[in-house]
Scaffold this active site. Structure first.
Site, PDB file in Angstrom:
ATOM      1  N   THR A   1      -0.236  -2.811  10.613  1.00 15.91           N
ATOM      2  CA  THR A   1      -0.951  -2.878   9.338  1.00 15.91           C
ATOM      3  C   THR A   1      -0.076  -3.755   8.479  1.00 15.91           C
ATOM      4  O   THR A   1       0.641  -3.295   7.623  1.00 15.91           O
ATOM      5  CB  THR A   1      -1.085  -1.518   8.653  1.00 15.91           C
TER       6      THR A   1
ATOM      7  N   LYS B   1       4.154  -6.987   4.149  1.00 20.47           N
ATOM      8  CA  LYS B   1       3.886  -5.603   3.768  1.00 20.47           C
ATOM      9  C   LYS B   1       3.564  -4.834   5.035  1.00 20.47           C
ATOM     10  O   LYS B   1       2.990  -5.368   5.990  1.00 20.47           O
ATOM     11  CB  LYS B   1       2.734  -5.494   2.758  1.00 20.47           C
TER      12      LYS B   1
ATOM     13  N   GLU C   1       6.354   5.137   7.177  1.00 21.60           N
ATOM     14  CA  GLU C   1       5.882   6.224   6.328  1.00 21.60           C
ATOM     15  C   GLU C   1       6.606   7.532   6.649  1.00 21.60           C
ATOM     16  O   GLU C   1       6.473   8.084   7.736  1.00 21.60           O
ATOM     17  CB  GLU C   1       4.371   6.388   6.510  1.00 21.60           C
TER      18      GLU C   1
ATOM     19  N   THR D   1       0.865  -1.185   0.000  1.00 20.53           N
ATOM     20  CA  THR D   1       0.000   0.000   0.000  1.00 20.53           C
ATOM     21  C   THR D   1       0.904   1.238   0.000  1.00 20.53           C
ATOM     22  O   THR D   1       1.281   1.731  -1.047  1.00 20.53           O
ATOM     23  CB  THR D   1      -0.976  -0.007   1.182  1.00 20.53           C
TER      24      THR D   1
ATOM     25  N   THR E   1      -7.803   9.609  -0.320  1.00 20.54           N
ATOM     26  CA  THR E   1      -8.058  10.317  -1.558  1.00 20.54           C
ATOM     27  C   THR E   1      -6.986  10.066  -2.608  1.00 20.54           C
ATOM     28  O   THR E   1      -7.186  10.393  -3.771  1.00 20.54           O
ATOM     29  CB  THR E   1      -8.147  11.841  -1.302  1.00 20.54           C
TER      30      THR E   1
ATOM     31  N   ASN F   1      -0.568  10.255   5.265  1.00 21.87           N
ATOM     32  CA  ASN F   1      -1.792   9.822   5.930  1.00 21.87           C
ATOM     33  C   ASN F   1      -2.927  10.830   5.778  1.00 21.87           C
ATOM     34  O   ASN F   1      -4.103  10.465   5.883  1.00 21.87           O
ATOM     35  CB  ASN F   1      -1.501   9.516   7.395  1.00 21.87           C
TER      36      ASN F   1
END
Length: 392
Positions: A180, A169, A266, A143, A392, A387
């Site tokens: 996650t 992942k 991230e 992702t 979107t 995030n």
């Protein structure tokens, strides 16, 4: 990358969220495999997780179908039905039992699965089995990951070469008690289910449960281990001579993957190891380490190369553990920056050390003989950007 015998792979572009990239994958064992699993402890569990928890009780699995782009979480009864339908479709295509087929999903929470696209993708997966690799599956389930995460080990069990390979992942919503995170561990070793389950739980506790990026726990976390026995070794049990060797290889693999997850946090620029020792209990050590690791103030200071050790002290203080507040020592790598809870006046040297990509913070509470270790990363503007725009 070594692939265990008796496993085949396939990927397809399903168009679930992304265009122009593979976002569905299939892992199939040629024979029914012994299986074990560990799942999220979040009370809000995605539909595939709910289904997986039920099916893992059999201790058997033969296929895993995975998708990115949609988590199939908080989707009600329809989400459960969709997960079941995905497993039935894949099983029918493969000619195996649906109960031996596991579904894993990752992506946006609360959006119904686009089953028209999913069904079309599943129909394309089985015919292409063997044309792709586990690396392709690892890429398909990404992702916000920036790279595919895989690792492998080969060990000798009674003169027979056995391979253990895994992919994972995960880059955000990474908190102890999983993440996650989807992780698939494949081996051609023959091992008793009870022994595999025990080894997996112990390994997850010391690897994936000891990392944190942002303190958020996901709804879809899943680790599945499949052992198909195709290598032909004598079946391992918890009392076998080579069981420790198998456990070590499994643990090394998961530690490798855990560090990859943290390094790919991230927006992260640094990997930080936090070790707490001298705690009254192991639980206290874990709690203190996790509290420091999850502190936004600590993580932003580390990003800014600011050795603001007061933030570390504050985090230990509100962690809820019992310790002598006047006896804390803190080291940054080998540099002591706090002694007996007061400064050593080496902040400028510490600031220079923080420019490194890999940093260790050692906290000695001098209140007992127990320790724990957690891996984390810094917190940057990029994390907020990723995030803020994820859905979107």
């Amino acid at each position: 990358m070594k692939t265990p015998k008796g496993f085949r792979f396939s990927v397809v572009e399903g168009g679930i969220k992304y265009s122009g990239r593979k976002d569905m994958g299939l892992i199939v064992s040629d024979v029914e495999a012994t299986a074990a699993g560990v799942f999220t402890r979040n009370r809000v569990k995605a539909a595939p997780v709910q289904l997986g928890i039920k099916r893992i009780r059999s201790g058997k699995a033969q296929a895993i179908i995975v998708n990115s782009g949609n988590a199939n979480a908080c989707t009600g009864e329809q989400g459960i039905n969709d997960a079941i339908e995905m497993s039935k479709m894949a099983a029918n295509q493969l000619g195996i039992k649906p109960s031996r087929t596991f579904v894993c999903s990752t992506g946006v929470i609360g959006t119904p699965m686009p089953m028209n696209k999913v069904k079309k993708g599943i129909k394309s997966l089985a015919p292409d089995l063997g044309k792709y690799s586990l690396d392709d599956v690892a890429k398909a389930m990404m992702t916000t990951d920036t790279f595919a995460k895989l690792t492998s080990r080969q060990i000798d069990i009674s003169g027979i070469k056995v391979t253990i390979t895994a992919c994972v992942k995960g880059a955000g919503m990474i908190c102890p008690n999983m993440a996650t995170m989807l992780c698939f561990i494949l081996t051609d070793a023959a091992i008793e289910q009870k022994a595999l389950k025990s080894a997996l739980k112990e390994t997850v506790d010391s690897s994936f449960n000891c990392i944190t990026i942002d303190g958020d726990m996901s709804t879809n976390d899943t680790v599945l281990a499949l052992a198909n026995g195709v290598a032909g070794n004598r079946t391992l049990t918890s009392t076998s001579i080579d069981f420790k060797k198998f456990k070590k290889a499994l643990n090394d693999i998961c530690l490798d993957l855990a560090e990859m997850i943290v390094s790919d946090g991230e927006g992260a620029t640094k990997v930080i190891e936090i070790e707490v020792k001298g705690a009254k209990t192991v639980s206290d050590a874990k709690k203190a380490a996790k509290t420091v690791a999850n502190s936004p103030l600590v993580k932003t200071a580390l990003y800014g190369n600011d050795a603001n050790w007061g933030r570390i002290m504050a985090a230990i203080g509100y962690s809820g553990i019992s310790f002598n507040v006047h006896k804390v020592d803190i080291f940054l790598d080998n540099l002591q920056i706090v002694k007996n809870s007061t400064t050593t006046a080496k902040d400028k040297t510490a600031n220079r050390l923080l420019k490194k990509k890999n940093i260790k913070i050692l906290i000695n509470l001098h209140s007992g003989h127990n320790s724990s270790r957690v891996l984390t990363c810094d917190l940057t503007e990029e994390y907020i950007k990723i995030n803020a725009e994820y859905k979107t």
